[in-house]
Design a protein around this motif. Structure first.
Motif: not given
Length: 467
Positions: A367-370, A332-333, A441-442, A338-339
């Motif tokens: 950390x850049x993870x939603x 995913x971009x 990173x999810x 995505x992951x």
């Protein structure tokens, strides 16, 4: 005379002028077959990987085409190559020759999943990134070459690209009760005829192994799945190599002593090549940050494993030696969807990660993870979760005991014994075994994609410093 400029066993070949001695022709053919075996090993990695996993489902867990295996506990996942230790897995392998058109019914909810053939090419997506958008629905899998039948209602239709397929499903809801409620609603049934109940099967701690078998067993597994799978036009040259190695459609696999020895050597050498290809990637741009030791592990560009002008043979071998399955969600971009996966195979000094040494990893603040992030340790030999006494291989944001530094950063510790700070942020490693790590990173966010946020290197404790 012998030609010393020739490599390996060919150096033993005597020359009669410009041609080899006829008595030495068997040495040349042995080398030819050995080299074919090495290349076929790399080519077949995704196929043998799924075939091995399918065999474990059938023979160890007793799963049929219509069942689902639910991997929840750490012990459940110990045989799964580079498993995520945070979220459960629900999946099975299906033989469309046996089932015909197949229906998978999924509920609405926070889910991800899809369908892939045994070359691990995704041909259908479900869940939040699929056509149902997380709303659930009925997904119809059609066997290769099968026309769409008359249907009674709405279906999402997926044309399979192989006879054997994997259906994988994952719940992303952190609440265990809501997650299990979603799993219990999944149904797998034939399009027509009596629908057997969909059983949810637990591994129940039974030992199993999903990594590719070694030695002659690699070729036995390849021969078996080759009998049950369609042939892609792009693979016909590799099928010629298989024929030379005694693997043909409709023919028993009965290698003689000579060929058995060559196949064992080819599997061993092929795995060495696979290790180097995965753990020391040569692909342009593999290093995610130029001043860090983290690789972008998934080098495949598309689910069809094709790039402009060539098929991604080595990129495919790299991923499917160290991991299983591919989905568009993994590439995913889109921020928040995505992951994303990064891999570290060495410490900050470029040395293999040693289970007898102690290390520290600094995870900077924010950390850049939603959804969540995690750092996981894998055994380098099996590529599976580390089977330590701690029976834990990861730390991350879903860990309620995770200790953060005052600035919001997190220090993760790796080693055979816990650090002075205690066991909370510690992952136990095993002396005498090498390991590697994935950072996941999810729902990766923009600072991941623009690389403005940087993960620290894994640093040997004696030389540990802030990153």
């Amino acid at each position: 005379m012998v030609n010393p400029s020739l490599p390996g066993r060919l150096a033993r070949v005597g020359m009669s002028g410009e041609l080899p001695e006829r008595a030495d022709l068997p040495v040349i053919f042995d080398e030819l077959d050995y080299q074919l075996a090495c290349q076929v090993y790399l080519w077949a990695l995704p196929l043998v990987s799924y075939a091995q996993w399918e065999q474990q489902h059938r023979e160890v867990f007793g799963a049929t085409d219509f069942d689902l295996v639910h991997y929840v506990s750490y012990a459940d996942r110990l045989g799964l190559i580079t498993a995520n230790a945070t979220t459960p897995y629900i999946l099975n392998f299906i033989d469309l020759d046996a089932t015909g058109p197949l229906v998978v019914e999924v509920p609405a909810g926070h889910t991800a999943g899809g369908f892939s053939d045994f070359w691990q090419r995704e041909f259908g997506i479900l869940g939040e990134m699929g056509p149902d958008g997380g709303r659930g629905g009925r997904h119809l899998i059609l066997p290769p070459g099968h026309d769409t039948p008359k249907l009674d209602g709405d279906y999402y239709i997926h044309q399979a690209t192989g006879t054997n397929v994997m259906f994988g499903f994952r719940t992303l809801d952190p609440d265990p009760e809501r997650s299990r409620a979603l799993v219990d609603q999944v149904r797998v049934r034939p399009l027509t005829g009596e629908a057997p109940p969909t059983r949810l099967i637990s591994p129940q701690g039974r030992p199993w192994s999903g990594d590719q078998p070694r030695g002659l067993d690699y070729w036995i597994r390849l021969h078996d799945i080759y009998q049950r799978e369609i042939v892609d036009e792009r693979d016909r040259f590799y099928l010629a190599m298989l024929k030379q190695l005694g693997i043909e459609k409709g023919t028993p696999f009965e290698p003689d002593e000579r060929l058995s020895a060559i196949l064992r050597d080819g599997a061993a050498a092929g795995e060495l090549m696979a290790q180097a290809n995965s753990f020391a990637k040569r692909f342009p741009g593999a290093m995610y940050w130029p001043d860090r030791r983290w690789d972008l592990v998934l080098q495949l560009d598309h689910s069809n494993q094709r790039a402009s002008g060539y098929d991604q043979l080595l990129e495919r071998a790299a991923w499917f030696y160290e991991a299983v399955s591919f989905s568009s969600a993994m590439k995913s971009q889109t921020p928040g969807v995505g992951q994303a996966y990064l891999g570290a195979y060495t410490d900050a000094d470029g040395e293999w990660l040693d289970g007898g040494e102690s290390y520290t990893l600094r995870v900077p603040a924010n950390p850049p993870a939603k959804l969540f992030w995690s750092v996981t340790v894998y055994d380098a030999w099996t590529r599976c979760l580390i089977d330590n006494e701690q029976q834990r291989g990861d730390r991350g944001s879903r860990d309620p005991e995770l200790v953060m530094n005052e600035d919001g950063s997190v220090d993760v510790y790796f080693g055979p014994t816990p650090p002075d700070s205690g066991t909370t942020n510690w992952i136990q490693t095993i002396p005498g075994k090498h390991w590697f790590s994935y950072a996941r990173f999810y729902g990766p966010l923009e600072p991941y994609f623009d690389r403005s946020w940087k993960l620290g290197d894994i640093t040997r404790a004696a030389r540990a410093s802030s990153s």
